[in-house]
Design a protein around this motif. Structure first.
Motif, mmCIF file in Angstrom:
data_model
loop_
_atom_site.group_PDB
_atom_site.id
_atom_site.type_symbol
_atom_site.label_atom_id
_atom_site.label_comp_id
_atom_site.label_asym_id
_atom_site.label_seq_id
_atom_site.Cartn_x
_atom_site.Cartn_y
_atom_site.Cartn_z
ATOM 1 N N PHE A 165 0.832 -1.213 0.000
ATOM 2 C CA PHE A 165 0.000 0.000 0.000
ATOM 3 C C PHE A 165 0.867 1.265 0.000
ATOM 4 O O PHE A 165 1.975 1.268 0.525
ATOM 5 N N GLN A 166 0.319 2.356 -0.572
ATOM 6 C CA GLN A 166 1.015 3.649 -0.524
ATOM 7 C C GLN A 166 0.321 4.582 0.448
ATOM 8 O O GLN A 166 0.671 5.752 0.555
ATOM 9 N N SER A 167 -0.699 4.093 1.126
ATOM 10 C CA SER A 167 -1.425 4.915 2.088
ATOM 11 C C SER A 167 -1.698 4.068 3.326
ATOM 12 O O SER A 167 -1.860 2.844 3.232
ATOM 13 N N GLU A 168 -1.729 4.741 4.495
ATOM 14 C CA GLU A 168 -2.094 4.010 5.714
ATOM 15 C C GLU A 168 -3.607 3.865 5.819
ATOM 16 O O GLU A 168 -4.114 3.020 6.536
ATOM 17 N N LYS A 171 -8.545 1.562 3.800
ATOM 18 C CA LYS A 171 -9.983 1.399 3.500
ATOM 19 C C LYS A 171 -10.422 2.282 2.349
ATOM 20 O O LYS A 171 -11.349 1.944 1.620
ATOM 21 N N ASN A 172 -9.746 3.432 2.216
ATOM 22 C CA ASN A 172 -10.116 4.353 1.144
ATOM 23 C C ASN A 172 -9.262 4.212 -0.106
ATOM 24 O O ASN A 172 -9.359 5.030 -1.026
ATOM 25 N N GLU A 173 -8.422 3.206 -0.114
ATOM 26 C CA GLU A 173 -7.642 2.954 -1.334
ATOM 27 C C GLU A 173 -8.560 2.302 -2.380
ATOM 28 O O GLU A 173 -9.418 1.476 -2.031
ATOM 29 N N PRO A 174 -8.379 2.670 -3.640
ATOM 30 C CA PRO A 174 -9.263 2.100 -4.676
ATOM 31 C C PRO A 174 -8.992 0.625 -4.956
ATOM 32 O O PRO A 174 -9.827 -0.053 -5.531
ATOM 33 N N TYR A 175 -7.810 0.154 -4.550
ATOM 34 C CA TYR A 175 -7.452 -1.242 -4.830
ATOM 35 C C TYR A 175 -6.950 -1.920 -3.564
ATOM 36 O O TYR A 175 -6.356 -1.288 -2.701
ATOM 37 N N ASP A 176 -7.153 -3.232 -3.507
ATOM 38 C CA ASP A 176 -6.593 -4.040 -2.432
ATOM 39 C C ASP A 176 -5.097 -4.268 -2.718
ATOM 40 O O ASP A 176 -4.659 -4.167 -3.856
ATOM 41 N N ALA A 177 -4.357 -4.536 -1.658
ATOM 42 C CA ALA A 177 -2.931 -4.837 -1.835
ATOM 43 C C ALA A 177 -2.549 -5.933 -0.856
ATOM 44 O O ALA A 177 -3.342 -6.323 0.008
#
Ligand SMILES: [Zn+2]
Length: 283
Positions: A165-168, A171-177
């Motif tokens: 992920f590039q964000s903590e 939940k609001n990321e558009p994609y799962d990682a």
């Protein structure tokens, strides 16, 4: 290799039966190194690979091979005795069996004018003499390899895993990682020769990002994971550490993003956050 065992069960320590796994993971069933057919089998595969690819380097992996089966296999234990492979404080006899296999394959490829690259697990045991090491479990393996005079490619999962992920705020990321957290700034901060003296630094050939796609279902998602982290990593490679300056990079990144837009690329916008917010407001 589990897939290979499903087709050639006689090459496994237990003889199977084996099934091709429908999922990814690390599996205890690996090739039986003690089986006299195994090395010729691997050499056959390498011969085909040599035939297909003209590259100087062939990455043989060499990672994630549990020693469980070898510990209980009479053929593997017989080979350990025959080759005089002995445990020491850091390595088991089975680790040395893995090194034995790596060294055999390296010798075969060297004889055919090729060089091997392996993940840093190939340092467990006796490292094949001409091997290039890819340091993925942090930088420690790469540092060790460079100190031993081996060429190294730095690709630590602490800075260079673009499937993280590039964000903590996942939940609001558009994609799962797959997990983890490596923002652009972290990538930019990477110093691939840290901890090495001037002579050892010469063994670091460069850096590499890895984008494993288990969780990626589209090219757009891959673009999102790679951009703009790839730009940060490019600067790690091309800019002298003393001249790196993150805020300056961010300013220039705005220019680069115009090219991303022009080419219709799906890039992550976390570092452009104020810009993205003002765009939202005008909509
Ligand atoms: Zn075996």
């Amino acid at each position: 290799m589990l897939a290979a065992l499903a087709a050639y069960p006689e090459l496994g320590c237990t003889g199977g039966p084996y099934e091709v796994c429908p999922n990814w993971g690390v599996f205890e069933d690996v090739l039986c190194i003690g089986n006299e057919k195994t090395i010729p089998f691997l050499e056959g595969i390498m011969t085909e690979i040599i035939d297909i690819f003209p590259s100087k380097y062939i990455h043989i992996g060499g990672d994630e091979a549990p020693r469980t089966r070898w510990q209980k296999c009479s053929k593997c234990q017989a080979l350990i005795r025959k080759e005089g492979l002995k445990a020491d404080k850091q390595h088991t006899a089975e680790d040395r069996l893995q090194s034995y296999c790596t060294a055999r394959i390296e010798k075969f490829l060297n004889e055919h004018g090729r060089q091997i690259i392996g993940w840093d697990e190939i340092l467990e045991g006796d490292l094949a003499p001409n091997a290039t090491v890819m340091s993925w479990r942090g930088s420690a393996g790469g540092i060790k390899a460079a100190q031993m005079g081996h060429d190294v490619i730095m690709t630590p999962n602490t800075y260079c895993y673009f499937d993280y992920f590039q964000s903590e705020d996942t939940k609001n990321e558009p994609y799962d990682a797959i997990g983890g957290y490596i923002p652009v700034e972290k990538v930019y901060s990477f110093d691939p020769v840290e901890g090495l003296d001037e002579k050892q630094q010469k063994y670091v050939l460069g850096v590499q990002a890895n984008v494993w796609t288990e969780y990626m279902t589209s090219p757009e998602q891959v673009e999102y994971m790679v951009l703009p982290r790839m730009a940060a990593l490019a600067e790690v490679q091309w800019t002298q550490p003393g001249k790196k300056e993150y805020n300056n990079f961010l300013q220039r990144l705005g220019q680069l993003a115009k090219f991303y837009d022009r080419d219709g690329l799906n890039y992550a916008k976390h570092v452009f956050k104020p810009m993205a917010e003002s765009e939202t407001k005008t909509e």
